[in-house]
Scaffold this motif. Sequence first.
Motif, mmCIF file in Angstrom:
data_model
loop_
_atom_site.group_PDB
_atom_site.id
_atom_site.type_symbol
_atom_site.label_atom_id
_atom_site.label_comp_id
_atom_site.label_asym_id
_atom_site.label_seq_id
_atom_site.Cartn_x
_atom_site.Cartn_y
_atom_site.Cartn_z
ATOM 1 N N THR B 5 59.803 67.620 -16.790
ATOM 2 C CA THR B 5 59.977 69.050 -17.063
ATOM 3 C C THR B 5 61.121 69.613 -16.221
ATOM 4 O O THR B 5 61.885 70.453 -16.682
ATOM 5 N N ILE B 6 61.228 69.129 -14.985
ATOM 6 C CA ILE B 6 62.308 69.583 -14.109
ATOM 7 C C ILE B 6 63.643 69.022 -14.601
ATOM 8 O O ILE B 6 64.633 69.747 -14.686
ATOM 9 N N ASN B 8 64.402 68.174 -17.558
ATOM 10 C CA ASN B 8 64.692 68.888 -18.796
ATOM 11 C C ASN B 8 65.278 70.267 -18.488
ATOM 12 O O ASN B 8 66.292 70.669 -19.061
ATOM 13 N N PHE B 9 64.667 70.965 -17.544
ATOM 14 C CA PHE B 9 65.164 72.284 -17.141
ATOM 15 C C PHE B 9 66.604 72.187 -16.642
ATOM 16 O O PHE B 9 67.482 72.940 -17.055
ATOM 17 N N ILE B 12 69.079 71.423 -19.521
ATOM 18 C CA ILE B 12 69.325 72.568 -20.392
ATOM 19 C C ILE B 12 70.169 73.625 -19.685
ATOM 20 O O ILE B 12 71.113 74.166 -20.249
ATOM 21 N N PHE B 13 69.835 73.905 -18.417
ATOM 22 C CA PHE B 13 70.534 74.985 -17.718
ATOM 23 C C PHE B 13 71.926 74.596 -17.253
ATOM 24 O O PHE B 13 72.781 75.458 -17.105
#
Lengths: 199, 199
Positions: B5-6, B8-9, B12-13
């Motif tokens: 999840t990290i 992925n974050f 994306i960012f």
Amino acid sequence: MIPSTIRNFIEIFSRLPGIGPRAATRLAFYLTELPTHTKEELARAFTNLDSVDLCPTCKLIKDGAQASCAICKNPTRNKNVIALIEKPTDLLTIEKSGHHKGTYMILGETPQRGMVSELQKKRLEELKARIQNLPEKKATELIVAVGPNTLGDLLYEHIAREFGDYTQAITRLGRGIPTGGEIEFTDPETLRDALQRRL
Amino acid sequence: MIPSTIRNFIEIFSRLPGIGPRAATRLAFYLTELPTHTKEELARAFTNLDSVDLCPTCKLIKDGAQASCAICKNPTRNKNVIALIEKPTDLLTIEKSGHHKGTYMILGETPQRGMVSELQKKRLEELKARIQNLPEKKATELIVAVGPNTLGDLLYEHIAREFGDYTQAITRLGRGIPTGGEIEFTDPETLRDALQRRL
């Protein structure tokens, strides 16, 4: 003049570290032109962060569904050599170097006023308990990998005082001229340290 | 090593303008320690951006529930004086100065290769239609407020060629030494422009 949703976005994002009002404004205008599903993807990236928590051993962020982080879980990592660091991003940089085969303990950042923080004291107590659970009840080495500055020096001295009975050795990262750096452009403090710690 | 999840974050960012992998990583670690409701607030700020669209007249972002943006809707703004700008953030800066009492047309940014973009051509056609709908069927003044550089010069010349019949005057923003600036530290190109356009 600007719709309230945009103003709201700018206000919220300006508060995040590393993003000022200027970057938030630019981001808002950029994002409004993206398709709905991209905005939803970004939104989900935030809410998904809720599924992570901290490794009970080293305090690195981990998947909430896992008992430990990937490093603590890894049987090839040396549990008797523990690097003490301030921030998770320091861990990532050390991991990228590939030269630390031990484990970690994340202590949290040292406050600017230069005292050991309450969080750091709590984490250091947890570290003592962790060391006492090792087969030898003692670590082989504690590598105090904190900032090469006065605050880091204070933290190191505090740890050295507290952990004498808990480890065979306490070390710090080497200090001096960065590899590839130019002596000509080295600041006086770095040069002093490089001279004092010459190999 | 880091939960997906990290990762992925961060991935994306990192893709957003003004946020590199470093800032995204720092942000991710910062955000994970925030309470759930704060993360949800940030997520909502993204999805809420979906409620805005572009003003049909000037292409500024507006509340989707409103027919026009606040500037085009304002009866005290002069509809016959139109500032042509590249980016919405340019509009915000001009509005902050409080010295433009007319309206705007946002053209979009000029591509680095120095041609008028398809979007700019489309917007300029829309501007012609907009001018023909004015009571006089002609603007009083078009202020071409684009970048003071070669790309801006090309765009200005293109507009000057196309809009001769659509306006009484076509002007550009003044060019020279910034107010409060030092002559000593002015670069040669600015000084050349300041001398050529002396008042």
